[in-house]
Motif scaffolding. Structure first.
Motif, PDB file in Angstrom:
ATOM      1  N   LYS A  84       0.641  -1.589  -0.214  1.00 52.29           N
ATOM      2  CA  LYS A  84      -0.204  -0.360  -0.543  1.00 52.29           C
ATOM      3  C   LYS A  84       0.532   1.415  -0.036  1.00 52.29           C
ATOM      4  O   LYS A  84       0.535   1.968  -0.807  1.00 52.29           O
ATOM      5  N   SER A  85       1.655   1.525   0.529  1.00 53.40           N
ATOM      6  CA  SER A  85       2.739   2.348   0.878  1.00 53.40           C
ATOM      7  C   SER A  85       2.923   2.970   0.035  1.00 53.40           C
ATOM      8  O   SER A  85       3.301   3.361  -1.012  1.00 53.40           O
ATOM      9  N   PHE A  86       4.049   1.530  -1.013  1.00 56.32           N
ATOM     10  CA  PHE A  86       4.539   1.035  -1.932  1.00 56.32           C
ATOM     11  C   PHE A  86       3.316   2.349  -2.799  1.00 56.32           C
ATOM     12  O   PHE A  86       4.435   2.606  -3.622  1.00 56.32           O
ATOM     13  N   MET A  87       3.481   1.311  -3.015  1.00 54.22           N
ATOM     14  CA  MET A  87       2.067   1.998  -4.286  1.00 54.22           C
ATOM     15  C   MET A  87       1.528   3.239  -4.430  1.00 54.22           C
ATOM     16  O   MET A  87       1.906   4.315  -5.318  1.00 54.22           O
ATOM     17  N   ARG A  88       1.623   3.995  -3.229  1.00 59.55           N
ATOM     18  CA  ARG A  88       1.303   5.626  -2.841  1.00 59.55           C
ATOM     19  C   ARG A  88       2.980   6.475  -3.252  1.00 59.55           C
ATOM     20  O   ARG A  88       2.727   7.122  -4.323  1.00 59.55           O
ATOM     21  N   THR A  89       3.801   5.924  -3.098  1.00 58.44           N
ATOM     22  CA  THR A  89       5.133   6.906  -3.354  1.00 58.44           C
ATOM     23  C   THR A  89       5.220   6.554  -4.502  1.00 58.44           C
ATOM     24  O   THR A  89       5.944   7.528  -5.251  1.00 58.44           O
ATOM     25  N   LEU A  90       4.731   5.196  -5.282  1.00 63.18           N
ATOM     26  CA  LEU A  90       5.458   4.927  -6.804  1.00 63.18           C
ATOM     27  C   LEU A  90       4.811   5.937  -7.998  1.00 63.18           C
ATOM     28  O   LEU A  90       5.408   6.835  -8.900  1.00 63.18           O
ATOM     29  N   LEU A  91       3.091   5.980  -7.367  1.00 65.62           N
ATOM     30  CA  LEU A  91       2.538   7.070  -7.653  1.00 65.62           C
ATOM     31  C   LEU A  91       2.966   8.922  -7.520  1.00 65.62           C
ATOM     32  O   LEU A  91       3.232   9.413  -8.960  1.00 65.62           O
ATOM     33  N   GLY A  92       3.374   8.579  -6.229  1.00 70.88           N
ATOM     34  CA  GLY A  92       3.551  10.263  -6.360  1.00 70.88           C
ATOM     35  C   GLY A  92       5.176  10.367  -7.095  1.00 70.88           C
ATOM     36  O   GLY A  92       5.097  11.973  -7.156  1.00 70.88           O
ATOM     37  N   ARG A  93       5.012   9.561  -6.999  1.00 70.58           N
ATOM     38  CA  ARG A  93       7.212   9.489  -8.030  1.00 70.58           C
ATOM     39  C   ARG A  93       7.188   9.837  -9.321  1.00 70.58           C
ATOM     40  O   ARG A  93       8.172   9.798 -10.188  1.00 70.58           O
ATOM     41  N   LEU A  94       6.115   9.262 -10.243  1.00 67.97           N
ATOM     42  CA  LEU A  94       5.658   8.603 -11.626  1.00 67.97           C
ATOM     43  C   LEU A  94       5.805   9.360 -12.325  1.00 67.97           C
ATOM     44  O   LEU A  94       4.959  10.832 -12.357  1.00 67.97           O
ATOM     45  N   ASN A  95       6.332  10.207 -13.293  1.00 69.84           N
ATOM     46  CA  ASN A  95       6.495  10.894 -14.162  1.00 69.84           C
ATOM     47  C   ASN A  95       6.385  10.364 -15.835  1.00 69.84           C
ATOM     48  O   ASN A  95       7.463   9.537 -16.254  1.00 69.84           O
ATOM     49  N   THR A  96       5.670  11.015 -16.114  1.00 68.45           N
ATOM     50  CA  THR A  96       4.919  10.413 -16.886  1.00 68.45           C
ATOM     51  C   THR A  96       5.021  11.428 -17.924  1.00 68.45           C
ATOM     52  O   THR A  96       5.304   9.812 -19.407  1.00 68.45           O
ATOM     53  N   THR A  97       5.987  11.770 -18.305  1.00 66.57           N
ATOM     54  CA  THR A  97       7.270  12.397 -19.344  1.00 66.57           C
ATOM     55  C   THR A  97       7.721  11.544 -19.317  1.00 66.57           C
ATOM     56  O   THR A  97       8.558  11.207 -20.921  1.00 66.57           O
ATOM     57  N   LYS A  98       7.962  10.378 -18.588  1.00 64.90           N
ATOM     58  CA  LYS A  98       9.967   9.684 -19.007  1.00 64.90           C
ATOM     59  C   LYS A  98       9.068   8.233 -19.468  1.00 64.90           C
ATOM     60  O   LYS A  98       9.941   7.596 -20.004  1.00 64.90           O
ATOM     61  N   LEU A  99       7.642   7.806 -20.156  1.00 63.68           N
ATOM     62  CA  LEU A  99       7.015   6.856 -20.032  1.00 63.68           C
ATOM     63  C   LEU A  99       7.408   7.257 -21.105  1.00 63.68           C
ATOM     64  O   LEU A  99       7.417   7.467 -22.283  1.00 63.68           O
ATOM     65  N   PRO A 100       7.686   5.467 -22.033  1.00 63.37           N
ATOM     66  CA  PRO A 100       8.560   5.051 -23.601  1.00 63.37           C
ATOM     67  C   PRO A 100       6.736   5.432 -24.384  1.00 63.37           C
ATOM     68  O   PRO A 100       5.695   5.731 -23.925  1.00 63.37           O
ATOM     69  N   THR A 101       7.143   6.133 -25.449  1.00 65.56           N
ATOM     70  CA  THR A 101       6.245   6.212 -26.412  1.00 65.56           C
ATOM     71  C   THR A 101       4.994   5.087 -26.249  1.00 65.56           C
ATOM     72  O   THR A 101       5.881   4.379 -26.683  1.00 65.56           O
ATOM     73  N   GLN A 102       4.046   5.103 -27.489  1.00 64.44           N
ATOM     74  CA  GLN A 102       2.949   4.333 -27.375  1.00 64.44           C
ATOM     75  C   GLN A 102       3.786   2.918 -28.332  1.00 64.44           C
ATOM     76  O   GLN A 102       4.438   3.589 -29.678  1.00 64.44           O
ATOM     77  N   ASN A 103       3.405   1.843 -28.435  1.00 65.79           N
ATOM     78  CA  ASN A 103       3.842   1.389 -28.849  1.00 65.79           C
ATOM     79  C   ASN A 103       3.582   0.487 -30.366  1.00 65.79           C
ATOM     80  O   ASN A 103       2.098   1.046 -29.769  1.00 65.79           O
ATOM     81  N   PRO A 104       3.620   0.291 -31.128  1.00 66.23           N
ATOM     82  CA  PRO A 104       2.605   0.671 -32.347  1.00 66.23           C
ATOM     83  C   PRO A 104       1.709  -0.598 -32.413  1.00 66.23           C
ATOM     84  O   PRO A 104       0.439  -0.882 -33.183  1.00 66.23           O
TER      85      PRO A 104
END
Lengths: 578, 578
Positions: free
Chosen positions: A331-351
């Protein structure tokens, strides 16, 4: 000094007050002479009693209630009662439903004298059953001493919530009335999900985010333990934020909001209505949440991603690849994960995503119904999805509904309740009673909608009378295919052993006492799409009040198309020479 | 050389053939994928399949069948099936019913790989359930090796019969078809009751005959284990030959021919309809056959004779007084005892015998019925006894019928089946299905007549549909007193937890599919003595064909007069401060 410092309560009241504090509103069970006295203290503690028809059913009902409210209580008598309920508790253990099972036993002097009391095996060993329960519960409180009893109760209840699994309270009849201090009740039980060491959590979050950012063909695979793990919202948020292709396993088919554009449906390897394997087989990252990877839940593990590309998020650990495991509270891990997720760094959409099918597209592509055609498994679950509304709880019994339910398209804030590994015939009708009650207690609106085969219905049919007796609101769609169709298609298509008795299902409410005008019962026979549309379109039917019992006739050999192959394979394996 | 010397059969056929040889005609159970293949071999082995609605009920049915035929078989699936049935098997164990429980499990490779197969707990330990069954069965055959399997099967089946208690066969699905030699099947299983060392037996017989000849106020007390001990005829002969005052305990209420002049009825201490204590309390010899001395069977042990005057005859031992026990097989012993009994040496009739009441006198002294009066527990069981015929099997469910049934007057060659210590709610309706089937297979005529309270009926009601499905012949008298009356009178007279749902019992056959004209169903509502007389006098009703379901309304607080005191006492004990 607290006002209750010197006050005492009897032990039964102590237990019931704790249950009330945890959010239990009703206790399920069957009375027995060893339990009668304790039952007097239920109401004064603010709890309701739900008298089921037998203890196995009471156990199933408590299981269903726990899956909605996050806690439930079952009260049975010694020996006969607890053994009858054992299969239900074992299922709750296997599938992480937190049930507090209180067993009213003989007085302590019977234990001391090894008396041949009723419900014992007659050999003087009165601890046989409590010993067995150790294997199916995460804590046992043997309440033989007034001094230790409150602490044992508290510890067991905390474990129940923390582990989301059953616990066992052994309450001798002469311990019901013993006085214990009231003051501990002022201290709430410690049930907050534990936090992690921030440094460790942060570094693991970063490591996992790195994996995510550097992936090229990632996907999210969601299973049903996400719900007891308490991270349904977090996993939905994660799926929404990443936009990664997201699938459920059968048990987790109701976790993700079915209207989320990147949710495609239930992944069942080659045996689902949709085939996601062209994407998943070549993926380089699988984020697997709340897995319960039984053979049935994964089509013989064919829907399980390769270990080397998997990060598995479990209640108390995160596994990266085949060999790395970190002990961590999710639970705690997921809150932190969401808090630190930087969506600009996500891979581009796979074709490849563009060609991924989805259950929504499947529904849209359905041809218009032919009104007089019989109902078929292939489109029933897709079509009836339009009947669901936010906040509904959909329940699928084992057999064809469990499989068919993979094709549901669920509105946001709905729950899907089904079985991953236990798959006990008859489990879900009593569970539906518990679910409908829990939903009523929560008072958030929404309806309880249940799908069950005819064979399953017969196993625990009398709990329909409990639904009626307590005037609960429920839809019951009997998927009536004249026997154990699921098993017919594995082996013994026309074998007598796959037949069941020829019930007239719609007569059930009459037998079960629904004669009181204050409780509305509707019964419907549905043979064609026209029949189904007619009732689904009816406002009185839609309102969710009372009992709506629908006997949906389907062909005795009908299952969803691709699943037929899975059953055939299972049958072949069964017949293989060793 | 035998013609079968080189022939093989598959393991399933081996098991089924052995069952057939032991007299099993039908196997009860519920199919599951792990069992399907084996079920194909039932019919070819000459066995019928009885598909029950759930496994607990199947277990109860097998229990009932075993009590009539001396052996029965239950076939369930792994995990969910066997755990559901556990309470029934535990009851068979506690009350000495010989049930062979076959469990179809996952293939052996799943055990080896600790796979997360369905119906397992998901932790790789696939032997959890078979370990538990060790506590409730007298032999376990783990059939993992073709070489050892036939011997393990044989040994387990022999134990089942010899101990008259359940055994457990664990049959992995890939072991069903393995080939085992056929030739052992030519050797019958060794199930003849063992004999004793003649000298030891003779000397014990003489010692006991001395006690008998020198007694002044002897009595015979017969309990229900006489039946599984296989000495019903011998004990009847002994009672007839000695002419000693003879009583039953509740569990043994049907062992002695109720028309025997020196049989007085069921001894229930001060809590029976008749009080035999003026005789028994001052007796100098109590000959106690087949005892199962639970609290409930002896009214808190108040009906148990003092140890120092007791000779207890058990299956494998005879206890004289408080401290002497001889290991000895009872069947052989009883034949010798009867052979050497010299009736001329018996004590002269004790003058107190003249004033001993009897259940027959009680019935004769009943006032004529008032036709429009409601049925009462005090005289119902006495009056309905005239309906019984030789060869009938009378079944009493737990609760008020168990108590009321003490007053039955049973014709010769009838059986009374009830529970001594297990007392599981709902046990006896499925058991009645098994009993009716066993009786039909025996083909000796006689009817199955069952009395059950409404609360019990609800617990396992669906097994009525199994009676209907297989067109079995049975009378079911629902003793309808609106809830758990037995428990009301212990504690909570008007408590909600002692209520049950308001069923319309006579609608049950309709729901359960009795629409086939080839099977006659009669339903009757009985409120007055007139109603009862009317149906009992009807020839169509008497003939025993089909299902006769009678809803007998009784007052919700009615139990037999003296038993009320017993329940009150139980309630007081429950309320006593520790």
């Amino acid at each position: 000094m607290s006002s209750t410092a010197n006050r005492t309560v009897n032990l039964a009241t102590y237990i019931f007050t704790r249950l009330r504090q945890l959010g239990v509103g009703s206790v399920h069970g069957v009375p027995g002479d060893y339990t009668l006295r304790a039952l007097d203290f239920l109401k004064p503690a603010g709890l309701c009693w739900i008298g089921n028809c037998n203890e196995l059913n009471a156990g199933y009902a408590a299981d269903g209630y726990a899956r909605v409210k996050g806690i439930s209580a079952l009260f049975t008598t010694y020996g006969v009662g607890e053994l009858s309920a054992l299969n239900a508790i074992a299922g709750s253990y296997a599938e992480y439903a937190p049930v507090v099972h209180i067993v009213g036993t003989a007085a302590r002097k019977a234990y001391r004298s090894k008396a041949m009391v009723h419900h014992s095996l007659g050999d003087g060993d009165l601890r046989v059953y409590s010993d067995i329960y150790k294997r199916f519960t995460v804590a046992q409180a043997s309440l033989f001493e007034p001094k230790t009893a409150p602490k044992l109760v508290d510890a067991a209840l905390e474990q129940c919530v923390k582990e989301s699994r059953p616990v066992y309270l052994e309450l001798p009849s002469d311990m019901v009335g013993v006085h214990v201090p009231e003051s501990p009740l002022e201290r709430p039980l410690n049930i907050t999900p534990p936090s992690n060491i921030p440094k460790e959590e942060d570094s693991l979050v970063d490591a996992i985010l790195d994996c995510i950012y550097s992936s090229k063909q990632p996907y999210i695979l969601v299973d049903g333990l996400v719900a007891p793990d308490g991270i349904t919202d977090e996993v939905n948020e994660f799926a929404r934020a990443t936009g990664f292709p997201t699938f459920g396993l059968t048990f987790g088919g109701g976790i993700i909001d079915g209207t989320l554009p990147n949710y495609h449906g239930v992944h069942a390897g080659k045996f689902g209505s949709l085939d996601f394997t062209p994407y998943t087989d070549s993926a380089d990252l699988a984020l697997l949440f709340g897995p319960l990877l039984s053979d049935t839940n994964t089509q013989g593990w064919s829907a399980v991603p390769r270990k080397d590309i998997t990060i598995a998020f479990r209640r108390k650990s995160i596994e990266i690849g085949a060999s790395t495991s970190h002990c961590l509270h999710i639970k705690s891990f997921m809150r932190t994960l969401l808090g630190r997720l930087n969506t600009t760094k996500l891979p581009t959409q796979n074709p490849k995503i563009a060609s991924l099918p989805s259950v929504r597209k499947l529904a849209t592509a359905l041809p218009p119904i032919e009104p007089s055609s019989p109902i078929d498994q292939d489109s029933f679950y897709l079509r009836i999805s339009s009947f669901f509304r936010p906040k509904d709880i959909i329940v699928c019994a084992n057999g064809t509904p469990l499989v068919g339910g993979r094709d549901f398209i669920l509105p946001p804030n709905t729950k899907l309740i089904n079985s991953a590994i236990w798959l006990s015939v008859g489990h879900m009708l009593p569970a539906t009673q518990g679910i409908a009650l829990a939903q009523q207690e929560l008072g958030e609106g929404g309806r309880t909608i249940f799908f069950e085969g005819d064979g399953s219905f017969q196993a625990t049919a009398q709990e329909l009378s409990t639904i009626i007796r307590y005037k609960l609101n429920a839809y019951i769609f009997i998927v009536n295919n004249d026997g154990y169709t699921f098993e017919r298609l594995i082996h013994g298509l026309n074998a007598e052993y796959n037949d069941v008795a020829n019930w007239q299902y719609l007569k059930a409410p009459e037998l079960f006492g629904a004669t009181d005008g204050s409780y509305v019962v509707q019964t419907h026979e549905v043979r064609t799409w026209d029949d189904l549309q007619y009732i689904l379109g009816n406002e009185e039917f839609q309102n969710g009040k009372g009992l709506k019992l629908v006997n949906v006739r389907m062909d005795r050999e009908d299952v969803t198309k691709n699943f037929r192959a899975a059953l055939k394979l299972a049958g072949q394996q069964l017949m293989a020479e060793p």
